[in-house]
Design a protein around this motif. Structure first.
Motif, PDB file in Angstrom:
ATOM      1  N   PHE A 144      -1.062 -98.853  51.104  1.00 38.71           N
ATOM      2  CA  PHE A 144      -1.097 -97.408  51.316  1.00 38.71           C
ATOM      3  C   PHE A 144      -0.074 -96.973  52.361  1.00 38.71           C
ATOM      4  N   ALA A 145       0.677 -97.927  52.902  1.00 38.65           N
ATOM      5  CA  ALA A 145       1.635 -97.607  53.962  1.00 38.65           C
ATOM      6  C   ALA A 145       2.730 -96.674  53.449  1.00 38.65           C
ATOM      7  N   GLY A 146       2.977 -95.620  54.186  1.00 40.21           N
ATOM      8  CA  GLY A 146       4.055 -94.705  53.848  1.00 40.21           C
ATOM      9  C   GLY A 146       3.773 -93.760  52.697  1.00 40.21           C
ATOM     10  N   VAL A 147       2.555 -93.779  52.152  1.00 45.93           N
ATOM     11  CA  VAL A 147       2.249 -92.912  51.024  1.00 45.93           C
ATOM     12  C   VAL A 147       2.216 -91.442  51.477  1.00 45.93           C
ATOM     13  N   VAL A 148       2.746 -90.564  50.642  1.00 48.17           N
ATOM     14  CA  VAL A 148       2.727 -89.124  50.925  1.00 48.17           C
ATOM     15  C   VAL A 148       1.380 -88.574  50.476  1.00 48.17           C
ATOM     16  N   LEU A 149       0.634 -88.000  51.427  1.00 51.09           N
ATOM     17  CA  LEU A 149      -0.714 -87.526  51.143  1.00 51.09           C
ATOM     18  C   LEU A 149      -0.706 -86.060  50.713  1.00 51.09           C
ATOM     19  N   PRO A 150      -1.566 -85.699  49.772  1.00 51.07           N
ATOM     20  CA  PRO A 150      -1.727 -84.285  49.408  1.00 51.07           C
ATOM     21  C   PRO A 150      -2.240 -83.482  50.603  1.00 51.07           C
ATOM     22  N   ARG A 151      -2.067 -82.197  50.527  1.00 51.64           N
ATOM     23  CA  ARG A 151      -2.493 -81.310  51.615  1.00 51.64           C
ATOM     24  C   ARG A 151      -3.997 -81.441  51.851  1.00 51.64           C
ATOM     25  N   GLY A 152      -4.374 -81.612  53.112  1.00 48.81           N
ATOM     26  CA  GLY A 152      -5.780 -81.724  53.471  1.00 48.81           C
ATOM     27  C   GLY A 152      -6.303 -83.141  53.501  1.00 48.81           C
ATOM     28  N   TRP A 153      -5.593 -84.080  52.907  1.00 42.03           N
ATOM     29  CA  TRP A 153      -6.029 -85.478  52.929  1.00 42.03           C
ATOM     30  C   TRP A 153      -5.700 -86.094  54.284  1.00 42.03           C
ATOM     31  N   GLY A 154      -6.361 -87.195  54.591  1.00 41.32           N
ATOM     32  CA  GLY A 154      -6.102 -87.896  55.837  1.00 41.32           C
ATOM     33  C   GLY A 154      -6.153 -89.393  55.624  1.00 41.32           C
ATOM     34  N   HIS A 155      -5.887 -90.122  56.685  1.00 44.10           N
ATOM     35  CA  HIS A 155      -5.940 -91.578  56.629  1.00 44.10           C
ATOM     36  C   HIS A 155      -7.341 -92.055  57.014  1.00 44.10           C
ATOM     37  N   ALA A 156      -7.785 -93.109  56.372  1.00 42.70           N
ATOM     38  CA  ALA A 156      -9.076 -93.733  56.668  1.00 42.70           C
ATOM     39  C   ALA A 156      -8.839 -95.232  56.750  1.00 42.70           C
ATOM     40  N   GLY A 157      -8.731 -95.752  57.977  1.00 43.20           N
ATOM     41  CA  GLY A 157      -8.380 -97.156  58.131  1.00 43.20           C
ATOM     42  C   GLY A 157      -6.988 -97.391  57.577  1.00 43.20           C
ATOM     43  N   GLN A 158      -6.866 -98.376  56.696  1.00 44.74           N
ATOM     44  CA  GLN A 158      -5.587 -98.637  56.052  1.00 44.74           C
ATOM     45  C   GLN A 158      -5.414 -97.812  54.776  1.00 44.74           C
ATOM     46  N   GLY A 159      -6.445 -97.036  54.412  1.00 44.75           N
ATOM     47  CA  GLY A 159      -6.405 -96.294  53.167  1.00 44.75           C
ATOM     48  C   GLY A 159      -6.350 -94.795  53.375  1.00 44.75           C
ATOM     49  N   VAL A 160      -7.025 -94.050  52.474  1.00 46.39           N
ATOM     50  CA  VAL A 160      -6.944 -92.590  52.497  1.00 46.39           C
ATOM     51  C   VAL A 160      -8.334 -91.973  52.390  1.00 46.39           C
ATOM     52  N   SER A 161      -8.454 -90.763  52.953  1.00 46.52           N
ATOM     53  CA  SER A 161      -9.650 -89.945  52.823  1.00 46.52           C
ATOM     54  C   SER A 161      -9.279 -88.737  51.970  1.00 46.52           C
TER      55      SER A 161
END
Length: 213
Positions: free
Chosen positions: A67-84
């Motif tokens: 998940f490193a360097g992934v562009v997140l959609p608006r409102g999303w966040g990081h959760a540990g090494q992954g995404v919320s």
């Protein structure tokens, strides 16, 4: 000493054989080489004193999806090494397989609303209502079987728009994603050697080693 006697979607049951001998010492052999060697040496010393043998298994083949360097959609966040996934959106994650064939995709996290999973534009499944585990030991969802060629691929994880459906406003966190060869959990062979060969366990990561009478 143990055999797999039953498995379901979330649990496995292993039974110890009636005449199986109890291991005298056991050590996990993952991590840096120096750490692996120190643990292997400790198990070997026990084996020498007890005139036992070393038994080990190699670390199962595992391909991580980063998940490193992934562009997140608006409102999303990081959760540990992954995404919320805090709203509707989609992430695409590239990965590379060393060989073609039947693989299993594993997602680790807590997913209450419906989330779609696809590889190379082909939908694999929609997952929801998966809230086992906790922040320290997250739940690993049921593996998704897929046949893939060797080389580059793209994993897509998509959360849809909010609705009034039950659970739709709940957590949707993916902490990790990885692939293993299909059936790898029950196909990893055991190897055995005299304790004076313990240095061979330092060469690369093993799952564990034991001193067995």
């Amino acid at each position: 000493a143990y055999n797999l006697v039953w498995h379901g979607d979330y649990y496995e049951v292993w039974a110890r054989g009636r005449r199986a001998r109890v291991a005298l010492a056991v050590a996990e052999l993952t991590g840096p080489p120096a750490q692996r060697c120190a643990r292997a040496a400790a198990v070997a010393r026990v084996a020498v004193r007890a005139r036992a043998r070393l038994v080990w298994t190699d670390e199962p083949q595992l391909v991580r999806v980063s998940f490193a360097g992934v562009v997140l959609p608006r409102g999303w966040g990081h959760a540990g090494q992954g995404v919320s996934m805090r709203g509707a959106g989609r992430v695409t994650l590239p990965f590379t397989l060393p060989s073609g064939g039947r693989w299993e995709l594993w997602l680790q996290g807590q997913i209450m609303p419906l989330v779609d999973v696809a590889i190379d534009g082909r939908r694999l499944a929609s997952v929801a209502a998966e809230l086992g585990g906790n922040s320290v030991v997250p739940n690993t969802l049921r593996p998704l079987a897929v046949t893939l060629r060797a080389g580059h691929h793209v994993l897509a994880v998509t959360r849809g728009h909010f609705s009034l459906a039950p659970g739709n406003g709940g957590f949707a966190n993916v902490y990790d994603a990885f692939l293993t060869p299909a059936g790898a959990a029950v196909q990893t062979p055991l190897e055995s050697a005299s304790p004076d060969r313990w240095r061979s366990l330092c060469a690369h990561a093993r799952e564990w080693a034991e001193a067995v009478p």
